[in-house]
Design a protein around this motif. Structure first.
Motif, PDB file in Angstrom:
ATOM      1  N   ASP A  88       0.814  -1.219   0.000  1.00  0.00           N
ATOM      2  CA  ASP A  88       0.000   0.000   0.000  1.00  0.00           C
ATOM      3  C   ASP A  88       0.839   1.256   0.000  1.00  0.00           C
ATOM      4  O   ASP A  88       1.501   1.594   0.955  1.00  0.00           O
ATOM      5  CB  ASP A  88      -0.968   0.000   1.188  1.00  0.00           C
ATOM      6  CG  ASP A  88      -0.326  -0.586   2.423  1.00  0.00           C
ATOM      7  OD1 ASP A  88       0.762  -0.125   2.802  1.00  0.00           O
ATOM      8  OD2 ASP A  88      -0.921  -1.504   3.004  1.00  0.00           O
TER       9      ASP A  88
ATOM     10  N   GLN B 219      -0.766   3.979  -0.873  1.00  0.00           N
ATOM     11  CA  GLN B 219      -1.795   4.995  -0.738  1.00  0.00           C
ATOM     12  C   GLN B 219      -1.915   5.423   0.720  1.00  0.00           C
ATOM     13  O   GLN B 219      -1.587   4.665   1.624  1.00  0.00           O
ATOM     14  CB  GLN B 219      -3.134   4.430  -1.200  1.00  0.00           C
ATOM     15  CG  GLN B 219      -3.314   4.545  -2.714  1.00  0.00           C
ATOM     16  CD  GLN B 219      -4.723   4.190  -3.098  1.00  0.00           C
ATOM     17  OE1 GLN B 219      -5.266   3.207  -2.609  1.00  0.00           O
ATOM     18  NE2 GLN B 219      -5.305   4.993  -3.966  1.00  0.00           N
ATOM     19  N   LEU B 220      -2.402   6.612   0.889  1.00  0.00           N
ATOM     20  CA  LEU B 220      -2.589   7.141   2.245  1.00  0.00           C
ATOM     21  C   LEU B 220      -3.616   6.296   2.990  1.00  0.00           C
ATOM     22  O   LEU B 220      -4.652   5.929   2.439  1.00  0.00           O
ATOM     23  CB  LEU B 220      -3.071   8.599   2.175  1.00  0.00           C
ATOM     24  CG  LEU B 220      -3.422   9.228   3.526  1.00  0.00           C
ATOM     25  CD1 LEU B 220      -2.160   9.436   4.369  1.00  0.00           C
ATOM     26  CD2 LEU B 220      -4.144  10.548   3.318  1.00  0.00           C
ATOM     27  N   MET B 221      -3.235   5.946   4.206  1.00  0.00           N
ATOM     28  CA  MET B 221      -4.135   5.135   5.014  1.00  0.00           C
ATOM     29  C   MET B 221      -4.149   5.720   6.416  1.00  0.00           C
ATOM     30  O   MET B 221      -3.102   5.986   6.993  1.00  0.00           O
ATOM     31  CB  MET B 221      -3.592   3.708   5.071  1.00  0.00           C
ATOM     32  CG  MET B 221      -4.645   2.654   4.837  1.00  0.00           C
ATOM     33  SD  MET B 221      -3.836   1.043   4.764  1.00  0.00           S
ATOM     34  CE  MET B 221      -3.680   0.705   6.507  1.00  0.00           C
TER      35      MET B 221
ATOM     36  N   LYS C 266      -5.660   5.206  10.301  1.00  0.00           N
ATOM     37  CA  LYS C 266      -6.278   4.207  11.162  1.00  0.00           C
ATOM     38  C   LYS C 266      -6.470   4.813  12.553  1.00  0.00           C
ATOM     39  O   LYS C 266      -5.566   5.442  13.103  1.00  0.00           O
ATOM     40  CB  LYS C 266      -5.345   2.987  11.262  1.00  0.00           C
ATOM     41  CG  LYS C 266      -6.078   1.656  11.219  1.00  0.00           C
ATOM     42  CD  LYS C 266      -5.130   0.517  10.891  1.00  0.00           C
ATOM     43  CE  LYS C 266      -4.336   0.061  12.106  1.00  0.00           C
ATOM     44  NZ  LYS C 266      -3.321  -0.943  11.737  1.00  0.00           N
TER      45      LYS C 266
ATOM     46  N   ASN D  41      -2.271  14.030   0.886  1.00  0.00           N
ATOM     47  CA  ASN D  41      -1.669  12.973   1.700  1.00  0.00           C
ATOM     48  C   ASN D  41      -1.343  13.487   3.111  1.00  0.00           C
ATOM     49  O   ASN D  41      -0.458  13.000   3.781  1.00  0.00           O
ATOM     50  CB  ASN D  41      -0.427  12.397   1.018  1.00  0.00           C
ATOM     51  CG  ASN D  41       0.712  13.389   0.963  1.00  0.00           C
ATOM     52  OD1 ASN D  41       0.457  14.605   0.976  1.00  0.00           O
ATOM     53  ND2 ASN D  41       1.945  12.903   0.924  1.00  0.00           N
TER      54      ASN D  41
ATOM     55  N   ILE E 188      -0.950   6.425  10.652  1.00  0.00           N
ATOM     56  CA  ILE E 188      -1.005   6.914   9.268  1.00  0.00           C
ATOM     57  C   ILE E 188       0.050   6.197   8.426  1.00  0.00           C
ATOM     58  O   ILE E 188       1.223   6.107   8.815  1.00  0.00           O
ATOM     59  CB  ILE E 188      -0.758   8.444   9.230  1.00  0.00           C
ATOM     60  CG1 ILE E 188      -1.898   9.152   9.983  1.00  0.00           C
ATOM     61  CG2 ILE E 188      -0.653   8.940   7.786  1.00  0.00           C
ATOM     62  CD1 ILE E 188      -1.524  10.530  10.466  1.00  0.00           C
ATOM     63  N   HIS E 189      -0.380   5.671   7.277  1.00  0.00           N
ATOM     64  CA  HIS E 189       0.561   5.082   6.320  1.00  0.00           C
ATOM     65  C   HIS E 189       0.712   6.020   5.143  1.00  0.00           C
ATOM     66  O   HIS E 189      -0.272   6.529   4.637  1.00  0.00           O
ATOM     67  CB  HIS E 189       0.004   3.763   5.768  1.00  0.00           C
ATOM     68  CG  HIS E 189      -0.073   2.659   6.767  1.00  0.00           C
ATOM     69  ND1 HIS E 189       0.603   1.481   6.607  1.00  0.00           N
ATOM     70  CD2 HIS E 189      -0.742   2.564   7.947  1.00  0.00           C
ATOM     71  CE1 HIS E 189       0.335   0.693   7.629  1.00  0.00           C
ATOM     72  NE2 HIS E 189      -0.479   1.334   8.464  1.00  0.00           N
ATOM     73  N   ASN E 190       1.928   6.174   4.666  1.00  0.00           N
ATOM     74  CA  ASN E 190       2.216   6.939   3.455  1.00  0.00           C
ATOM     75  C   ASN E 190       1.632   8.356   3.474  1.00  0.00           C
ATOM     76  O   ASN E 190       0.960   8.765   2.543  1.00  0.00           O
ATOM     77  CB  ASN E 190       1.661   6.211   2.217  1.00  0.00           C
ATOM     78  CG  ASN E 190       2.178   4.795   2.117  1.00  0.00           C
ATOM     79  OD1 ASN E 190       3.381   4.567   2.215  1.00  0.00           O
ATOM     80  ND2 ASN E 190       1.279   3.856   1.941  1.00  0.00           N
TER      81      ASN E 190
END
Ligand code: ZN
Lengths: 188, 205
Positions: B112, B114-116, B118, B130, B146-148
Protein backbone atom coordinates in the motif's frame (compact mmCIF):
# COMPACT_ATOMS: atom_id res chain seq x y z
CA UNK A 1 31.60 -56.09 -9.13
CA UNK A 2 32.60 -52.45 -9.28
CA UNK A 3 31.57 -51.67 -5.74
CA UNK A 4 34.06 -48.81 -5.40
CA UNK A 5 32.47 -46.94 -8.30
CA UNK A 6 28.99 -47.58 -6.96
CA UNK A 7 29.97 -46.26 -3.54
CA UNK A 8 31.51 -43.16 -5.13
CA UNK A 9 28.38 -42.62 -7.22
CA UNK A 10 26.23 -42.75 -4.09
CA UNK A 11 28.42 -40.13 -2.42
CA UNK A 12 28.54 -37.93 -5.51
CA UNK A 13 24.75 -38.03 -5.73
CA UNK A 14 24.64 -36.43 -2.28
CA UNK A 15 26.82 -33.60 -3.56
CA UNK A 16 30.22 -34.94 -2.50
CA UNK A 17 32.50 -33.36 -5.09
CA UNK A 18 35.57 -35.19 -3.83
CA UNK A 19 33.91 -38.52 -4.52
CA UNK A 20 33.17 -37.33 -8.03
CA UNK A 21 36.79 -36.23 -8.48
CA UNK A 22 37.77 -39.80 -7.59
CA UNK A 23 35.51 -41.15 -10.32
CA UNK A 24 37.22 -38.73 -12.72
CA UNK A 25 40.63 -40.00 -11.65
CA UNK A 26 39.54 -43.61 -12.15
CA UNK A 27 38.17 -43.16 -15.65
CA UNK A 28 39.65 -40.11 -17.33
CA UNK A 29 42.57 -42.02 -18.88
CA UNK A 30 40.34 -44.84 -20.09
CA UNK A 31 37.88 -42.47 -21.73
CA UNK A 32 40.71 -40.37 -23.12
CA UNK A 33 42.32 -43.36 -24.79
CA UNK A 34 39.02 -44.45 -26.24
CA UNK A 35 38.34 -40.96 -27.57
CA UNK A 36 41.86 -40.50 -28.84
CA UNK A 37 41.66 -43.76 -30.79
CA UNK A 38 38.28 -42.82 -32.19
CA UNK A 39 39.09 -39.24 -33.14
CA UNK A 40 42.92 -39.24 -33.47
CA UNK A 41 43.01 -35.76 -32.11
CA UNK A 42 44.27 -35.02 -28.67
CA UNK A 43 42.33 -31.81 -28.26
CA UNK A 44 39.01 -33.30 -29.33
CA UNK A 45 39.66 -36.36 -27.20
CA UNK A 46 40.08 -34.24 -24.07
CA UNK A 47 36.90 -32.37 -24.96
CA UNK A 48 35.09 -35.69 -25.14
CA UNK A 49 36.49 -36.66 -21.73
CA UNK A 50 35.20 -33.41 -20.28
CA UNK A 51 31.77 -33.81 -21.90
CA UNK A 52 31.56 -37.40 -20.74
CA UNK A 53 32.07 -36.49 -17.09
CA UNK A 54 29.69 -33.58 -17.35
CA UNK A 55 27.02 -35.97 -18.64
CA UNK A 56 27.86 -38.53 -16.00
CA UNK A 57 27.46 -35.85 -13.34
CA UNK A 58 24.16 -34.59 -14.69
CA UNK A 59 22.76 -38.10 -14.97
CA UNK A 60 24.04 -39.57 -11.72
CA UNK A 61 20.47 -39.99 -10.55
CA UNK A 62 19.63 -41.99 -13.66
CA UNK A 63 22.49 -44.44 -13.30
CA UNK A 64 21.09 -47.91 -12.69
CA UNK A 65 22.99 -49.73 -9.93
CA UNK A 66 22.35 -53.08 -11.59
CA UNK A 67 24.55 -52.06 -14.47
CA UNK A 68 28.33 -52.02 -14.37
CA UNK A 69 29.50 -48.45 -13.94
CA UNK A 70 32.22 -48.93 -16.57
CA UNK A 71 29.65 -50.05 -19.14
CA UNK A 72 27.60 -46.96 -18.43
CA UNK A 73 30.44 -44.47 -18.69
CA UNK A 74 31.86 -46.17 -21.81
CA UNK A 75 28.46 -45.94 -23.43
CA UNK A 76 28.33 -42.20 -22.78
CA UNK A 77 31.89 -41.70 -24.02
CA UNK A 78 31.42 -43.88 -27.10
CA UNK A 79 28.24 -42.10 -28.11
CA UNK A 80 29.94 -38.71 -27.80
CA UNK A 81 32.76 -39.95 -30.07
CA UNK A 82 30.34 -41.34 -32.63
CA UNK A 83 28.45 -38.03 -32.62
CA UNK A 84 31.67 -36.17 -33.33
CA UNK A 85 32.64 -38.52 -36.12
CA UNK A 86 29.23 -38.03 -37.70
CA UNK A 87 29.46 -34.27 -37.49
CA UNK A 88 32.82 -34.18 -39.19
CA UNK A 89 32.81 -32.93 -42.72
CA UNK A 90 33.26 -35.80 -45.15
CA UNK A 91 36.31 -33.95 -46.47
CA UNK A 92 38.01 -34.24 -43.09
CA UNK A 93 41.42 -35.40 -44.09
CA UNK A 94 43.50 -37.96 -42.32
CA UNK A 95 46.57 -36.35 -43.83
CA UNK A 96 45.87 -33.09 -42.04
CA UNK A 97 45.94 -34.93 -38.76
CA UNK A 98 49.00 -36.87 -39.79
CA UNK A 99 51.11 -33.80 -40.41
CA UNK A 100 50.16 -32.53 -36.99
CA UNK A 101 52.96 -33.86 -34.82
CA UNK A 102 50.75 -34.46 -31.78
CA UNK A 103 48.38 -36.64 -33.71
CA UNK A 104 50.90 -39.22 -34.73
CA UNK A 105 50.91 -42.12 -32.46
CA UNK A 106 54.27 -43.13 -31.14
CA UNK A 107 55.80 -39.76 -31.72
CA UNK A 108 54.47 -38.33 -28.51
CA UNK A 109 55.94 -41.28 -26.65
CA UNK A 110 59.49 -40.13 -27.29
CA UNK A 111 60.88 -37.78 -24.64
CA UNK A 112 60.50 -34.26 -25.97
CA UNK A 113 64.28 -33.72 -26.22
CA UNK A 114 64.57 -36.54 -28.72
CA UNK A 115 61.71 -35.42 -30.87
CA UNK A 116 63.17 -35.03 -34.29
CA UNK A 117 61.52 -35.80 -37.59
CA UNK A 118 63.88 -38.77 -37.96
CA UNK A 119 62.99 -40.38 -34.66
CA UNK A 120 59.36 -39.92 -35.53
CA UNK A 121 59.85 -41.74 -38.82
CA UNK A 122 61.66 -44.65 -37.23
CA UNK A 123 59.22 -45.15 -34.38
CA UNK A 124 56.01 -44.73 -36.20
CA UNK A 125 56.48 -46.52 -39.50
CA UNK A 126 54.36 -49.51 -38.50
CA UNK A 127 52.31 -47.60 -35.98
CA UNK A 128 51.42 -45.10 -38.61
CA UNK A 129 50.06 -47.79 -40.88
CA UNK A 130 47.98 -49.29 -38.11
CA UNK A 131 46.76 -45.84 -37.18
CA UNK A 132 45.81 -45.09 -40.75
CA UNK A 133 44.14 -48.46 -41.19
CA UNK A 134 41.99 -48.00 -38.09
CA UNK A 135 41.11 -44.48 -39.12
CA UNK A 136 39.97 -45.58 -42.55
CA UNK A 137 37.43 -48.00 -41.06
CA UNK A 138 33.79 -46.98 -41.43
CA UNK A 139 32.53 -45.59 -38.09
CA UNK A 140 30.45 -48.61 -37.06
CA UNK A 141 33.40 -50.98 -37.51
CA UNK A 142 35.86 -48.53 -36.06
CA UNK A 143 33.93 -48.26 -32.80
CA UNK A 144 33.75 -52.01 -32.37
CA UNK A 145 37.41 -52.61 -33.27
CA UNK A 146 38.63 -49.92 -30.89
CA UNK A 147 36.57 -51.28 -28.02
CA UNK A 148 37.73 -54.82 -28.83
CA UNK A 149 41.44 -54.26 -29.35
CA UNK A 150 42.35 -50.95 -27.79
CA UNK A 151 40.02 -51.04 -24.79
CA UNK A 152 40.39 -54.78 -24.44
CA UNK A 153 36.68 -55.50 -24.09
CA UNK A 154 35.01 -58.86 -24.59
CA UNK A 155 32.31 -59.24 -27.24
CA UNK A 156 29.71 -59.33 -24.46
CA UNK A 157 31.00 -56.09 -22.92
CA UNK A 158 30.94 -54.35 -26.30
CA UNK A 159 27.40 -55.55 -26.83
CA UNK A 160 26.45 -54.05 -23.44
CA UNK A 161 28.15 -50.72 -24.16
CA UNK A 162 26.67 -50.31 -27.62
CA UNK A 163 23.37 -51.90 -26.64
CA UNK A 164 23.46 -54.26 -29.63
CA UNK A 165 23.18 -58.05 -29.88
CA UNK A 166 26.43 -60.01 -29.50
CA UNK A 167 25.92 -61.55 -32.93
CA UNK A 168 26.01 -58.07 -34.50
CA UNK A 169 29.19 -57.23 -32.63
CA UNK A 170 30.74 -60.51 -33.75
CA UNK A 171 29.96 -59.84 -37.41
CA UNK A 172 31.45 -56.39 -37.13
CA UNK A 173 34.64 -57.65 -35.52
CA UNK A 174 35.05 -60.22 -38.28
CA UNK A 175 34.51 -57.70 -41.04
CA UNK A 176 36.68 -55.12 -39.33
CA UNK A 177 39.46 -57.65 -38.96
CA UNK A 178 39.26 -58.60 -42.64
CA UNK A 179 39.29 -54.93 -43.58
CA UNK A 180 42.43 -54.30 -41.53
CA UNK A 181 44.09 -57.45 -42.83
CA UNK A 182 43.77 -56.09 -46.37
CA UNK A 183 44.89 -52.63 -45.33
CA UNK A 184 47.98 -53.97 -43.56
CA UNK A 185 48.81 -56.58 -46.17
CA UNK A 186 52.07 -54.86 -46.98
CA UNK A 187 53.17 -55.14 -43.34
CA UNK A 188 52.13 -58.71 -42.82
CA UNK B 1 34.57 -77.87 -44.92
CA UNK B 2 35.00 -75.22 -47.61
CA UNK B 3 37.34 -72.21 -47.41
CA UNK B 4 34.53 -69.76 -46.69
CA UNK B 5 33.45 -71.77 -43.69
CA UNK B 6 37.05 -72.07 -42.59
CA UNK B 7 37.57 -68.30 -42.63
CA UNK B 8 34.51 -67.80 -40.47
CA UNK B 9 35.90 -70.30 -37.96
CA UNK B 10 39.29 -68.53 -38.03
CA UNK B 11 37.60 -65.38 -36.76
CA UNK B 12 35.81 -67.31 -34.06
CA UNK B 13 39.12 -68.80 -33.04
CA UNK B 14 40.70 -65.34 -32.79
CA UNK B 15 37.68 -64.24 -30.76
CA UNK B 16 38.32 -67.14 -28.39
CA UNK B 17 34.91 -68.37 -29.30
CA UNK B 18 35.44 -71.76 -30.95
CA UNK B 19 34.69 -75.13 -29.41
CA UNK B 20 37.20 -77.99 -29.54
CA UNK B 21 35.36 -79.99 -32.17
CA UNK B 22 35.23 -77.08 -34.63
CA UNK B 23 38.83 -76.17 -33.89
CA UNK B 24 39.89 -79.70 -34.87
CA UNK B 25 37.99 -79.48 -38.14
CA UNK B 26 39.53 -76.10 -38.91
CA UNK B 27 43.00 -77.44 -38.22
CA UNK B 28 42.35 -80.40 -40.53
CA UNK B 29 41.28 -78.04 -43.30
CA UNK B 30 44.28 -75.75 -42.91
CA UNK B 31 46.69 -78.65 -43.07
CA UNK B 32 45.40 -79.40 -46.56
CA UNK B 33 44.81 -75.82 -47.74
CA UNK B 34 47.82 -73.47 -48.10
CA UNK B 35 45.53 -70.50 -48.97
CA UNK B 36 43.74 -70.79 -45.66
CA UNK B 37 47.03 -71.24 -43.81
CA UNK B 38 48.22 -67.97 -45.33
CA UNK B 39 44.89 -66.28 -44.60
CA UNK B 40 45.08 -67.33 -40.96
CA UNK B 41 48.67 -66.14 -40.67
CA UNK B 42 47.65 -62.72 -41.96
CA UNK B 43 44.66 -62.44 -39.67
CA UNK B 44 46.74 -63.44 -36.68
CA UNK B 45 49.35 -60.88 -37.62
CA UNK B 46 46.75 -58.13 -38.01
CA UNK B 47 45.45 -59.14 -34.59
CA UNK B 48 48.92 -58.89 -33.12
CA UNK B 49 49.51 -55.45 -34.65
CA UNK B 50 46.24 -54.19 -33.26
CA UNK B 51 47.00 -55.42 -29.78
CA UNK B 52 50.49 -53.97 -30.04
CA UNK B 53 49.04 -50.63 -30.96
CA UNK B 54 47.28 -50.65 -27.64
CA UNK B 55 50.48 -50.23 -25.70
CA UNK B 56 51.39 -46.90 -27.19
CA UNK B 57 49.20 -44.72 -25.08
CA UNK B 58 49.51 -41.01 -24.61
CA UNK B 59 49.19 -39.46 -21.20
CA UNK B 60 46.38 -36.99 -20.61
CA UNK B 61 47.11 -33.36 -19.80
CA UNK B 62 48.08 -32.77 -16.18
CA UNK B 63 45.31 -30.29 -15.63
CA UNK B 64 42.53 -32.40 -17.14
CA UNK B 65 41.00 -33.37 -13.81
CA UNK B 66 40.98 -29.74 -12.67
CA UNK B 67 39.39 -28.67 -15.91
CA UNK B 68 36.71 -31.31 -15.57
CA UNK B 69 35.99 -30.39 -11.96
CA UNK B 70 35.73 -26.72 -12.88
CA UNK B 71 32.90 -27.37 -15.35
CA UNK B 72 31.00 -29.63 -12.97
CA UNK B 73 28.15 -27.63 -11.47
CA UNK B 74 28.66 -26.93 -7.78
CA UNK B 75 26.46 -29.00 -5.48
CA UNK B 76 23.04 -27.47 -5.35
CA UNK B 77 22.57 -24.94 -2.54
CA UNK B 78 19.25 -26.49 -1.84
CA UNK B 79 20.73 -29.80 -0.87
CA UNK B 80 23.21 -28.17 1.51
CA UNK B 81 20.33 -26.30 3.09
CA UNK B 82 18.32 -29.49 3.38
CA UNK B 83 21.18 -31.21 5.17
CA UNK B 84 21.32 -28.32 7.63
CA UNK B 85 17.56 -28.38 8.13
CA UNK B 86 17.67 -32.07 8.93
CA UNK B 87 20.30 -31.43 11.57
CA UNK B 88 18.62 -28.42 13.18
CA UNK B 89 14.86 -28.97 13.09
CA UNK B 90 14.01 -26.65 15.99
CA UNK B 91 16.01 -23.68 14.77
CA UNK B 92 14.61 -24.25 11.33
CA UNK B 93 11.04 -24.04 12.54
CA UNK B 94 11.85 -20.78 14.34
CA UNK B 95 13.68 -19.43 11.31
CA UNK B 96 10.84 -20.28 8.97
CA UNK B 97 8.41 -18.60 11.34
CA UNK B 98 10.45 -15.38 11.36
CA UNK B 99 10.91 -15.58 7.60
CA UNK B 100 7.19 -15.99 6.92
CA UNK B 101 6.41 -13.12 9.28
CA UNK B 102 9.02 -10.89 7.74
CA UNK B 103 7.88 -11.56 4.22
CA UNK B 104 4.24 -10.93 5.07
CA UNK B 105 5.18 -7.75 6.92
CA UNK B 106 7.34 -6.68 3.96
CA UNK B 107 4.64 -7.37 1.44
CA UNK B 108 2.26 -5.31 3.51
CA UNK B 109 4.78 -2.54 3.59
CA UNK B 110 5.19 -2.68 -0.16
CA UNK B 111 1.57 -3.25 -1.06
CA UNK B 112 0.00 0.00 0.00
CA UNK B 113 1.51 3.21 -1.17
CA UNK B 114 -1.80 5.00 -0.74
CA UNK B 115 -2.59 7.14 2.25
CA UNK B 116 -4.14 5.13 5.01
CA UNK B 117 -5.45 6.47 8.29
CA UNK B 118 -6.28 4.21 11.16
CA UNK B 119 -7.89 5.16 14.44
CA UNK B 120 -10.99 4.58 16.52
CA UNK B 121 -12.12 8.20 16.60
CA UNK B 122 -11.33 10.07 13.43
CA UNK B 123 -14.34 12.44 13.24
CA UNK B 124 -12.31 15.55 14.10
CA UNK B 125 -9.51 14.79 11.63
CA UNK B 126 -9.10 16.72 8.36
CA UNK B 127 -7.51 15.00 5.38
CA UNK B 128 -5.94 17.01 2.58
CA UNK B 129 -4.21 15.09 -0.20
CA UNK B 130 -1.67 12.97 1.70
CA UNK B 131 -1.83 15.12 4.81
CA UNK B 132 -3.73 14.24 7.95
CA UNK B 133 -4.46 17.24 10.11
CA UNK B 134 -5.64 17.33 13.69
CA UNK B 135 -6.92 20.92 13.99
CA UNK B 136 -6.12 22.85 17.16
CA UNK B 137 -9.68 22.71 18.44
CA UNK B 138 -10.14 18.96 17.90
CA UNK B 139 -9.50 15.93 20.09
CA UNK B 140 -8.71 12.43 18.79
CA UNK B 141 -9.82 10.05 21.51
CA UNK B 142 -7.37 7.21 20.92
CA UNK B 143 -4.42 6.18 18.72
CA UNK B 144 -3.77 7.61 15.31
CA UNK B 145 -1.88 5.56 12.71
CA UNK B 146 -1.00 6.91 9.27
CA UNK B 147 0.56 5.08 6.32
CA UNK B 148 2.22 6.94 3.46
CA UNK B 149 1.38 10.41 4.54
CA UNK B 150 2.08 13.43 6.73
CA UNK B 151 0.60 14.07 10.15
CA UNK B 152 0.15 17.62 11.32
CA UNK B 153 -0.99 17.81 14.90
CA UNK B 154 -2.26 21.12 16.23
CA UNK B 155 -4.84 19.71 18.59
CA UNK B 156 -5.02 16.85 21.06
CA UNK B 157 -4.42 13.12 20.59
CA UNK B 158 -5.32 10.92 23.52
CA UNK B 159 -3.05 8.08 22.49
CA UNK B 160 -0.05 7.29 20.26
CA UNK B 161 0.67 8.83 16.89
CA UNK B 162 2.35 6.43 14.46
CA UNK B 163 3.40 7.46 10.97
CA UNK B 164 4.73 4.86 8.57
CA UNK B 165 6.61 6.16 5.55
CA UNK B 166 5.83 9.74 6.29
CA UNK B 167 6.49 12.60 8.68
CA UNK B 168 4.97 13.93 11.88
CA UNK B 169 4.68 17.64 12.46
CA UNK B 170 3.78 18.69 15.98
CA UNK B 171 2.69 22.25 16.44
CA UNK B 172 3.39 24.05 19.72
CA UNK B 173 -0.27 23.69 20.52
CA UNK B 174 -0.22 19.93 20.03
CA UNK B 175 -0.99 17.67 22.94
CA UNK B 176 -0.18 14.03 22.42
CA UNK B 177 -0.69 11.93 25.53
CA UNK B 178 0.93 8.78 24.09
CA UNK B 179 4.20 8.45 22.19
CA UNK B 180 5.06 9.45 18.65
CA UNK B 181 6.49 6.89 16.22
CA UNK B 182 7.87 7.67 12.86
CA UNK B 183 8.74 4.66 10.72
CA UNK B 184 10.49 5.21 7.40
CA UNK B 185 12.38 2.04 6.72
CA UNK B 186 11.19 -1.42 5.84
CA UNK B 187 13.12 -2.74 8.80
CA UNK B 188 11.37 -0.34 11.14
CA UNK B 189 8.09 -1.47 9.71
CA UNK B 190 8.94 -5.07 10.41
CA UNK B 191 9.93 -4.22 13.94
CA UNK B 192 6.72 -2.34 14.35
CA UNK B 193 4.81 -5.42 13.12
CA UNK B 194 6.68 -7.68 15.48
CA UNK B 195 6.17 -5.56 18.58
CA UNK B 196 2.57 -5.21 17.53
CA UNK B 197 2.30 -8.98 17.30
CA UNK B 198 3.72 -9.51 20.76
CA UNK B 199 1.31 -7.13 22.37
CA UNK B 200 3.39 -4.06 23.14
CA UNK B 201 2.50 -2.30 19.94
CA UNK B 202 1.44 1.28 19.99
CA UNK B 203 -1.94 0.68 18.42
CA UNK B 204 -3.10 -1.70 21.11
CA UNK B 205 -5.31 -0.18 23.73
ZN1 ZN C 1 40.81 -73.25 -47.51
Amino acid sequence: MDTLEKRLVRLARKGDTRAFAEIVELYKDKIFHLAYRMLSNRHEAEDVVQDTFLRVYRNLDRYDDNQKFSTWIYRIGTNLCIDRLRKRKPSYSLDAEMTEQEGIDGYAMIPSDDRTPESYLIVSETQRMVHEAINSLPAKYKTVMILRYLQDMSLQEISDVLDMPVTTIKTRVHRGREFLRKKLERKI
Amino acid sequence: MDCKQAVSLMHDLLDDDLDRECAKELKAHMLECPACRERFRQLEEADRLLYGFNHRLQPTSDDLTDRIMSVIPKPRQQSALLVWVKRHPAITVAAVFVLVMMTSALSMWNADKQLMVKGAHLDGVVIENNKVIVPSDKVVAGDLTIHNGMAEVYGQVQGDVTVIDGKVFQASTANISGSVHQIDEALGWIWYQITNLFGSGPSLP
